[in-house]
Write a protein that holds these residues in place. Sequence first.
Motif, mmCIF file in Angstrom:
data_model
loop_
_atom_site.group_PDB
_atom_site.id
_atom_site.type_symbol
_atom_site.label_atom_id
_atom_site.label_comp_id
_atom_site.label_asym_id
_atom_site.label_seq_id
_atom_site.Cartn_x
_atom_site.Cartn_y
_atom_site.Cartn_z
ATOM 1 N N PHE A 1 0.835 -1.207 0.000
ATOM 2 C CA PHE A 1 0.000 0.000 0.000
ATOM 3 C C PHE A 1 0.871 1.259 0.000
ATOM 4 O O PHE A 1 0.632 2.209 -0.760
ATOM 5 C CB PHE A 1 -0.918 -0.022 1.228
ATOM 6 N N LEU A 2 1.917 1.257 0.810
ATOM 7 C CA LEU A 2 2.796 2.421 0.885
ATOM 8 C C LEU A 2 3.694 2.519 -0.346
ATOM 9 O O LEU A 2 4.007 3.623 -0.797
ATOM 10 C CB LEU A 2 3.625 2.359 2.166
ATOM 11 N N ASP A 3 4.102 1.373 -0.888
ATOM 12 C CA ASP A 3 4.868 1.400 -2.140
ATOM 13 C C ASP A 3 4.047 2.017 -3.267
ATOM 14 O O ASP A 3 4.605 2.628 -4.195
ATOM 15 C CB ASP A 3 5.297 -0.022 -2.539
ATOM 16 N N CYS A 4 2.742 1.837 -3.193
ATOM 17 C CA CYS A 4 1.847 2.388 -4.212
ATOM 18 C C CYS A 4 1.405 3.807 -3.880
ATOM 19 O O CYS A 4 0.407 4.302 -4.436
ATOM 20 C CB CYS A 4 0.622 1.483 -4.372
ATOM 21 N N LEU B 1 -3.042 6.035 8.804
ATOM 22 C CA LEU B 1 -2.531 5.911 7.446
ATOM 23 C C LEU B 1 -2.990 7.047 6.541
ATOM 24 O O LEU B 1 -2.609 7.089 5.371
ATOM 25 C CB LEU B 1 -2.926 4.556 6.849
ATOM 26 N N ALA B 2 -3.784 7.957 7.064
ATOM 27 C CA ALA B 2 -4.119 9.166 6.316
ATOM 28 C C ALA B 2 -3.161 10.316 6.655
ATOM 29 O O ALA B 2 -3.246 11.383 6.052
ATOM 30 C CB ALA B 2 -5.554 9.589 6.606
ATOM 31 N N GLY C 1 -0.089 4.993 -1.387
ATOM 32 C CA GLY C 1 -1.414 5.087 -0.811
ATOM 33 C C GLY C 1 -2.540 4.966 -1.810
ATOM 34 O O GLY C 1 -3.698 5.251 -1.471
ATOM 35 N N GLY C 2 -2.238 4.535 -3.022
ATOM 36 C CA GLY C 2 -3.282 4.344 -4.029
ATOM 37 C C GLY C 2 -3.995 3.023 -3.805
ATOM 38 O O GLY C 2 -3.432 1.950 -4.076
ATOM 39 N N ALA C 3 -5.230 3.071 -3.321
ATOM 40 C CA ALA C 3 -5.943 1.847 -2.951
ATOM 41 C C ALA C 3 -6.197 0.951 -4.158
ATOM 42 O O ALA C 3 -6.032 -0.277 -4.085
ATOM 43 C CB ALA C 3 -7.262 2.205 -2.262
#
Length: 427
Positions: free
Chosen positions: A373-376, A409-410, A378-380
Amino acid sequence: MRDNGGVHGYGDYGDFEGYQDLVDEVSALLGAPATLEDRDFRLIAFGAHDSDDAAVTDPVRTRSVLTRRSSAEVRAWFEGFGIARATGPLRVPADPRAGIHARVCLPVRHRGVVYGYVWLLEDDEPGRPPHEERALRAAMGVADRIGVLLAADTRAGADAGRALLDVLTDSKARREAARDTLRTALGRAADGELAVVCVTPWDSAESPDSEVLPGVRTLPGALALCAAPESGPPGGGAGRETPGRSGRTADGGAGGAAGPGGPGDGDGLVVLTRGRSAAAVAGRLVESARGADGRAGVSDPRHGLDGLPGAFREALTAARAARAQPRLGPVALWSGIGPYRLLAALPRGATDPAVLPLLEPAHAELAHTAEVFLDCAGGAGRAAAVLAVHRQTLYYRLSRIQALTGLDLADGEDRLLLHMALKAVRL
């Protein structure tokens, strides 16, 4: 490859012209192209082949010429006939099933130590006489002269390897003396552009004996090599901060365990190279290491010897990053490992308390989800696609991650903390 009066070879030996001249002399005495290999069956020089006469080559010689080495099976075959113990010309029979022609081996020795072999093919066809004994005895005299050169090269490589190890590990006073020794061994190359390559773990595919390091002269572009020091480079930052020194020098002498970066890293190899050759040397070493887990790191180039401890820290960190993050490739450049340059400076085992619950084995899937998730960024949607889960499943996992860690996480700083912690654990 180069051409020198009809003899072809590879120019990375201290007195390359001398080797070529001596191989040419053997070829002239026997009327056949000779091949010179070191004791590890790595090619040094070979005589020109007449393309109209197929008798002067076979698959073993062709592979040696093209790849600069022979396979472990070929080495075992020839050593089974006692070539390492021979003191004079030794005939080795053909093996038609393997496509191996009959050969004469001239052991290259100096003061009782074998340093290499001169090879001459013998054809088994009727009408082709074997090499005359008188000519072979004369050729042995040339082989003895080759032995003097190889012994000197081996000593020079060992001295440079020991000096490199001291430069990387010893106190400031001793490092200065080691730099002087290394400068003498390297000559003008000491003031040129240099880089350090670190390979971890090091386990040669060509020899099951991992105590044997490659010869420095067998790696074009390499100037000195040693086993990675257990204590790490001076100044810390990479490598275990344990007292003492250990490692193996370029002559293959043992000196204890040589873990380059911590428990489980295995043996490591450090190579000092010319700057332009570093990536190629790293690639060859990774390719020749047994198994698929060997990784190499390459430092930024330096001018002169003063920056070698820092270059080693960079190379070791890049190798660790390559092992931690496969996408960096089997060979990672210090300049290309991004955040791992900073993460490597963190103390080993240092993890923020908030992240510790997420690192429990029972929560491995959640930790992986958080990292993806963080590698992306934060793009769900993208993270769910990478994880191959429904977006609602991802949201559920993220809520559990927040509950376990107490991190939001926001929030950008909370995300940064979690991301750094997960990457540091991976490293």
